[in-house]
Motif scaffolding. Structure first.
Motif, mmCIF file in Angstrom:
data_model
loop_
_atom_site.group_PDB
_atom_site.id
_atom_site.type_symbol
_atom_site.label_atom_id
_atom_site.label_comp_id
_atom_site.label_asym_id
_atom_site.label_seq_id
_atom_site.Cartn_x
_atom_site.Cartn_y
_atom_site.Cartn_z
ATOM 1 N N LYS A 4 33.540 23.261 56.387
ATOM 2 C CA LYS A 4 34.875 23.295 56.972
ATOM 3 C C LYS A 4 35.958 23.551 55.928
ATOM 4 O O LYS A 4 37.104 23.855 56.287
ATOM 5 N N ASN A 5 35.629 23.405 54.655
ATOM 6 C CA ASN A 5 36.614 23.537 53.577
ATOM 7 C C ASN A 5 36.074 24.497 52.516
ATOM 8 O O ASN A 5 35.499 24.073 51.509
ATOM 9 N N PRO A 6 36.257 25.812 52.720
ATOM 10 C CA PRO A 6 35.646 26.798 51.824
ATOM 11 C C PRO A 6 36.125 26.739 50.382
ATOM 12 O O PRO A 6 35.451 27.259 49.495
ATOM 13 N N LYS A 7 37.257 26.085 50.112
ATOM 14 C CA LYS A 7 37.724 25.947 48.730
ATOM 15 C C LYS A 7 37.254 24.645 48.095
ATOM 16 O O LYS A 7 37.577 24.358 46.941
ATOM 17 N N CYS A 8 36.493 23.867 48.828
ATOM 18 C CA CYS A 8 35.937 22.635 48.266
ATOM 19 C C CYS A 8 34.744 22.991 47.378
ATOM 20 O O CYS A 8 33.755 23.544 47.851
ATOM 21 N N GLY A 9 34.838 22.649 46.113
ATOM 22 C CA GLY A 9 33.742 22.907 45.184
ATOM 23 C C GLY A 9 32.829 21.717 45.010
ATOM 24 O O GLY A 9 31.632 21.866 44.725
ATOM 25 N N ILE A 10 33.399 20.500 45.163
ATOM 26 C CA ILE A 10 32.637 19.262 45.016
ATOM 27 C C ILE A 10 33.095 18.291 46.086
ATOM 28 O O ILE A 10 34.301 18.114 46.298
ATOM 29 N N VAL A 11 32.138 17.657 46.752
ATOM 30 C CA VAL A 11 32.472 16.597 47.700
ATOM 31 C C VAL A 11 31.587 15.398 47.402
ATOM 32 O O VAL A 11 30.410 15.548 47.084
ATOM 33 N N THR A 12 32.175 14.216 47.474
ATOM 34 C CA THR A 12 31.446 12.986 47.175
ATOM 35 C C THR A 12 31.528 12.022 48.355
ATOM 36 O O THR A 12 32.499 12.028 49.115
ATOM 37 N N PRO A 13 30.499 11.188 48.525
ATOM 38 C CA PRO A 13 30.567 10.123 49.531
ATOM 39 C C PRO A 13 31.320 8.918 48.979
ATOM 40 O O PRO A 13 31.650 8.871 47.790
ATOM 41 N N VAL A 14 31.569 7.953 49.833
ATOM 42 C CA VAL A 14 32.046 6.653 49.366
ATOM 43 C C VAL A 14 30.829 5.780 49.081
ATOM 44 O O VAL A 14 29.731 6.042 49.580
ATOM 45 N N ALA A 15 31.011 4.743 48.274
ATOM 46 C CA ALA A 15 29.876 3.927 47.831
ATOM 47 C C ALA A 15 30.143 2.448 48.054
ATOM 48 O O ALA A 15 31.274 1.971 47.897
ATOM 49 N N PHE A 16 29.082 1.740 48.400
ATOM 50 C CA PHE A 16 29.104 0.290 48.554
ATOM 51 C C PHE A 16 27.896 -0.288 47.818
ATOM 52 O O PHE A 16 26.857 0.372 47.711
ATOM 53 N N ASP A 17 28.025 -1.503 47.308
ATOM 54 C CA ASP A 17 26.849 -2.145 46.730
ATOM 55 C C ASP A 17 26.011 -2.762 47.851
ATOM 56 O O ASP A 17 26.363 -2.684 49.031
ATOM 57 N N GLU A 18 24.892 -3.379 47.473
ATOM 58 C CA GLU A 18 23.974 -3.884 48.494
ATOM 59 C C GLU A 18 24.562 -5.036 49.307
ATOM 60 O O GLU A 18 24.071 -5.345 50.401
ATOM 61 N N LYS A 19 25.635 -5.642 48.806
ATOM 62 C CA LYS A 19 26.296 -6.728 49.540
ATOM 63 C C LYS A 19 27.443 -6.219 50.420
ATOM 64 O O LYS A 19 28.108 -7.006 51.070
ATOM 65 N N GLY A 20 27.660 -4.923 50.416
ATOM 66 C CA GLY A 20 28.704 -4.350 51.251
ATOM 67 C C GLY A 20 30.057 -4.227 50.595
ATOM 68 O O GLY A 20 31.033 -3.870 51.251
ATOM 69 N N LYS A 21 30.140 -4.489 49.283
ATOM 70 C CA LYS A 21 31.411 -4.346 48.567
ATOM 71 C C LYS A 21 31.615 -2.897 48.167
ATOM 72 O O LYS A 21 30.740 -2.258 47.600
ATOM 73 N N ASN A 22 32.811 -2.391 48.449
ATOM 74 C CA ASN A 22 33.121 -1.011 48.110
ATOM 75 C C ASN A 22 33.204 -0.832 46.592
ATOM 76 O O ASN A 22 33.871 -1.598 45.902
ATOM 77 N N THR A 23 32.503 0.195 46.061
ATOM 78 C CA THR A 23 32.503 0.469 44.623
ATOM 79 C C THR A 23 33.076 1.842 44.273
ATOM 80 O O THR A 23 33.280 2.135 43.106
ATOM 81 N N TRP A 24 33.331 2.679 45.293
ATOM 82 C CA TRP A 24 33.926 3.999 45.037
ATOM 83 C C TRP A 24 34.583 4.494 46.305
ATOM 84 O O TRP A 24 33.949 4.588 47.358
ATOM 85 N N TYR A 25 35.864 4.800 46.209
ATOM 86 C CA TYR A 25 36.595 5.397 47.321
ATOM 87 C C TYR A 25 37.541 6.459 46.765
ATOM 88 O O TYR A 25 38.674 6.610 47.187
ATOM 89 N N GLY A 26 37.040 7.166 45.757
ATOM 90 C CA GLY A 26 37.843 8.169 45.075
ATOM 91 C C GLY A 26 38.132 7.762 43.644
ATOM 92 O O GLY A 26 37.933 6.616 43.246
ATOM 93 N N GLY A 27 38.591 8.729 42.851
ATOM 94 C CA GLY A 27 38.881 8.485 41.450
ATOM 95 C C GLY A 27 40.357 8.253 41.209
ATOM 96 O O GLY A 27 41.204 8.917 41.813
ATOM 97 N N LEU A 28 40.664 7.330 40.322
ATOM 98 C CA LEU A 28 42.046 7.100 39.888
ATOM 99 C C LEU A 28 42.184 7.665 38.467
ATOM 100 O O LEU A 28 41.886 8.820 38.244
ATOM 101 N N GLU A 29 42.593 6.874 37.506
ATOM 102 C CA GLU A 29 42.721 7.393 36.146
ATOM 103 C C GLU A 29 41.345 7.820 35.606
ATOM 104 O O GLU A 29 40.358 7.121 35.781
ATOM 105 N N ALA A 30 41.316 8.961 34.946
ATOM 106 C CA ALA A 30 40.081 9.417 34.310
ATOM 107 C C ALA A 30 40.005 8.976 32.849
ATOM 108 O O ALA A 30 38.926 9.001 32.261
ATOM 109 N N PHE A 31 41.137 8.592 32.268
ATOM 110 C CA PHE A 31 41.203 8.247 30.847
ATOM 111 C C PHE A 31 41.971 6.940 30.678
ATOM 112 O O PHE A 31 42.933 6.704 31.397
ATOM 113 N N PRO A 32 41.570 6.066 29.742
ATOM 114 C CA PRO A 32 40.481 6.240 28.772
ATOM 115 C C PRO A 32 39.090 6.035 29.358
ATOM 116 O O PRO A 32 38.121 6.541 28.821
ATOM 117 N N TRP A 33 39.009 5.236 30.437
ATOM 118 C CA TRP A 33 37.735 5.078 31.132
ATOM 119 C C TRP A 33 37.972 5.376 32.599
ATOM 120 O O TRP A 33 38.998 5.008 33.164
#
Length: 259
Positions: A88-117
């Motif tokens: 649906k998005n021909p200019k999308c080069g990379i797509v990622t899912p959201v992530a949760f740990d085994e207890k259901g806690k969200n661990t990734w919902y997009g990136g914020l600062e890339a630097f320093p970590w």
């Protein structure tokens, strides 16, 4: 539907790998696995991914390639959802899912600062009771290398990951490279994986800490301080911040005069 190759850098944890393979077997779309075994000659993350990209990208057999960590487990509709976002998005080069740990806690919902970590956006909802309006794909500055679907046409255009960053930062670097060439990086909240941020803690040692610090420094030199340019350019260390700002000011002033 064409098969989708899956690149998995592997290091010693067979139970995690088996679980990841099973999650892939549960997908609606057929996959073809490339497991790069780092157990004895540990070339780390970036080189392992590039081995897989060389294997799959430079032909006309595939449209997309999935990259996952050995401890990233896809929900049953994850890959199908990611592919639909790409279609649906021909200019999308990379797509990622959201992530949760085994207890259901969200661990990734997009990136914020890339630097320093790299800092993850966390704490958002993405469960069955989440309103549809919050589940639409959205842009992110950089993609999480734990699980990302790459468009093969993008890889052909921008090339492989930068191996100057061996273990971390290469996912953020690749995202910025893609975006600088006009590609979009999206997060799909309807696609879910299980991934624990601390699941690779057993790998920590002084050697790996050194590698990660070197990766972080190189990323900063490449994208922020201009040190990589200074190392490569004729001007070298004579290219000061003040000189750069002065030349840019002149060019912007001339552009404004032209209208």
């Amino acid at each position: 539907m064409r098969k989708i190759p899956v690149i998995i850098p592997f290091f010693k944890d067979h139970d995690a790998l088996d679980k990841a393979k099973q999650s892939l077997a549960n997908q609606k779309i057929p996959t073809e696995l490339f497991v790069r075994d780092n157990s004895y000659d540990n070339i780390l993350y970036t080189k392992a991914i590039n081995e897989g990209l060389r294997k799959f990208c430079f032909s006309n057999l595939y449209d997309f390639i999935l990259v996952i960590n050995q401890d990233a487990y896809l929900s049953s509709n994850c890959l199908d959802t990611l592919v639909k976002v790409m279609e649906k998005n021909p200019k999308c080069g990379i797509v990622t899912p959201v992530a949760f740990d085994e207890k259901g806690k969200n661990t990734w919902y997009g990136g914020l600062e890339a630097f320093p970590w790299g800092r993850h956006r966390i704490g958002e909802g993405s469960r069955p009771d989440t309103p549809d309006s919050l589940l639409e794909p959205f842009h992110t500055p950089w993609a999480n290398g734990a699980c990302m679907l790459l468009r093969v046409d993008m890889v052909k255009e921008i090339g492989l990951l930068d191996e100057n960053m061996q273990f971390i930062c290469s996912d953020a670097d690749y995202s910025f490279t893609a975006r600088s060439r006009g590609w979009e990086i999206l997060v799909s909240p309807r696609a879910i994986i299980e991934h624990d941020l601390g699941s690779s803690a057993f790998l920590q040692n002084d050697w790996l800490k050194k590698v990660k610090l070197e990766d972080q420094i190189y990323f900063g030199e490449k994208w922020l301080s201009g040190d990589v340019y200074k190392k490569l350019a004729y001007e070298g260390s004579n290219l000061t911040t003040l000189k750069i700002e002065d030349e840019l000011r002149k060019s912007r002033s001339s552009l404004k005069e032209i209208g």
